[in-house]
Write a protein that holds these residues in place. Sequence first.
Motif, PDB file in Angstrom:
ATOM      1  N   VAL A  16       0.739  -1.370  -0.106  1.00 24.41           N
ATOM      2  CA  VAL A  16      -0.223   0.174   0.158  1.00 24.41           C
ATOM      3  C   VAL A  16       0.994   1.463   0.041  1.00 24.41           C
ATOM      4  CG1 VAL A  16      -1.686   1.301   1.429  1.00 24.41           C
ATOM      5  CG2 VAL A  16      -1.945  -1.363   1.105  1.00 24.41           C
ATOM      6  N   THR A  20       0.311   3.961  -2.326  1.00 30.86           N
ATOM      7  CA  THR A  20       0.434   5.416  -2.439  1.00 30.86           C
ATOM      8  C   THR A  20       1.259   6.494  -2.077  1.00 30.86           C
ATOM      9  OG1 THR A  20      -0.781   4.959  -0.299  1.00 30.86           O
ATOM     10  CG2 THR A  20      -0.055   7.090   0.414  1.00 30.86           C
ATOM     11  N   VAL A  54     -11.401  -0.425  -1.470  1.00 31.13           N
ATOM     12  CA  VAL A  54     -11.213  -0.442  -0.250  1.00 31.13           C
ATOM     13  C   VAL A  54      -9.820   0.961  -0.241  1.00 31.13           C
ATOM     14  CG1 VAL A  54      -9.921  -1.605   1.328  1.00 31.13           C
ATOM     15  CG2 VAL A  54     -11.949  -1.891   0.029  1.00 31.13           C
ATOM     16  N   ARG A  55      -8.800   0.337  -1.935  1.00 33.74           N
ATOM     17  CA  ARG A  55      -7.919   0.954  -1.691  1.00 33.74           C
ATOM     18  C   ARG A  55      -7.824   2.502  -2.419  1.00 33.74           C
ATOM     19  NH1 ARG A  55      -2.750  -1.905  -4.430  1.00 33.74           N
ATOM     20  NH2 ARG A  55      -3.038  -3.858  -3.549  1.00 33.74           N
ATOM     21  N   TYR A  58      -8.413   4.334   1.189  1.00 33.47           N
ATOM     22  CA  TYR A  58      -7.934   4.565   1.842  1.00 33.47           C
ATOM     23  C   TYR A  58      -7.197   5.613   1.288  1.00 33.47           C
ATOM     24  CZ  TYR A  58      -2.860   3.732   3.584  1.00 33.47           C
ATOM     25  OH  TYR A  58      -1.668   3.917   4.213  1.00 33.47           O
ATOM     26  N   ARG A  61      -8.135  10.187   1.841  1.00 33.59           N
ATOM     27  CA  ARG A  61      -7.455  10.702   2.789  1.00 33.59           C
ATOM     28  C   ARG A  61      -6.344  10.963   2.851  1.00 33.59           C
ATOM     29  NH1 ARG A  61     -10.965  13.151   2.583  1.00 33.59           N
ATOM     30  NH2 ARG A  61     -10.384  14.130   5.363  1.00 33.59           N
ATOM     31  N   ARG A  62      -5.313  10.829   1.548  1.00 35.53           N
ATOM     32  CA  ARG A  62      -4.153  11.160   1.570  1.00 35.53           C
ATOM     33  C   ARG A  62      -2.957  11.404  -0.096  1.00 35.53           C
ATOM     34  NH1 ARG A  62      -5.554   6.911   4.432  1.00 35.53           N
ATOM     35  NH2 ARG A  62      -4.006   6.425   6.376  1.00 35.53           N
TER      36      ARG A  62
END
Length: 296
Positions: A16, A20, A54-55, A58, A61-62
């Motif tokens: 992950v 990101t 789901v990815r 995640y 918020r990044r």
Amino acid sequence: MSLHLALEVDGDGADVAALTAHVTAAEAAGFALVTIADSPLPPADGSVRIEAGVRAAYLSRRTTRIGLAPTLHASVTEPFHLATQLASLDHASLGRAAWVVGAESSAAAAATVGEPVLTGSDLRREIADVIDVARQLWDSWEDDAVIRDRATSRFLDPDRVHHVNFTGARFTVSGPLITPRPPQGQVVVIGADTLGVTSRLDIALVDTADTAAGLGELTERTALARADGAALVFADLPSADASLLRHLDGVVDGVRIRVADIPLVTDLLKTRPPAGPTLRDTLGLPRPANQFAVAG
């Protein structure tokens, strides 16, 4: 050149942090959106896959500007849950959600949900039904349905929340959605021009060979996609090719590229449309009126 850029990232693997870093690098480079590949089947090598939705949640918020488009397969995903997941993603990302319409229809994929394999017109009807009901569910709450009236202890105005009562070929849905209307009104819907549902797409993806030799076919298919109702057309490229990208400017609205070398792409495309507060703003797509409010 001034083309929108989309980056396709692999859905396999459990790294992950690497995902990101890749997406934030694309955001810094001015990419409009990232699409996240996925499959209903486990990776052949036995590795771990985290579901694309789901990815995307995640990453919401990044990141701050880039659009997030998980691949969700209309053929094997429960429509109400699909619409809810995408609406929630749009809220979490403050209006940057999109949906790549997947249509995995192999026997192995169908077996994951215990349904028969769909092909031809049956598959096209299923995809169309899922897109249609998702759009109705996103509109099942009007924009001002949540009133938070403390004086009367009312959270919402029930007259502005609508039941959908959709009947498709293989499923029925009785709304409303359990999530208020997405910030964009409608999540941006993306799909291949070969799905047979181009009129229902915000962005049609037209694949082509990684050489200028495929330009004629791409130009023809782009014109057909526009005539069929796609608001935007993106060329779907396996990698960046300077010659082809120069020819695509003015033919398509953007390109989706599967490439790890982000600086290479941004060097080829010096000018890109600026990012807006929502993905629709970035892409120049209007915020749709609520179909139930208009009907009312």
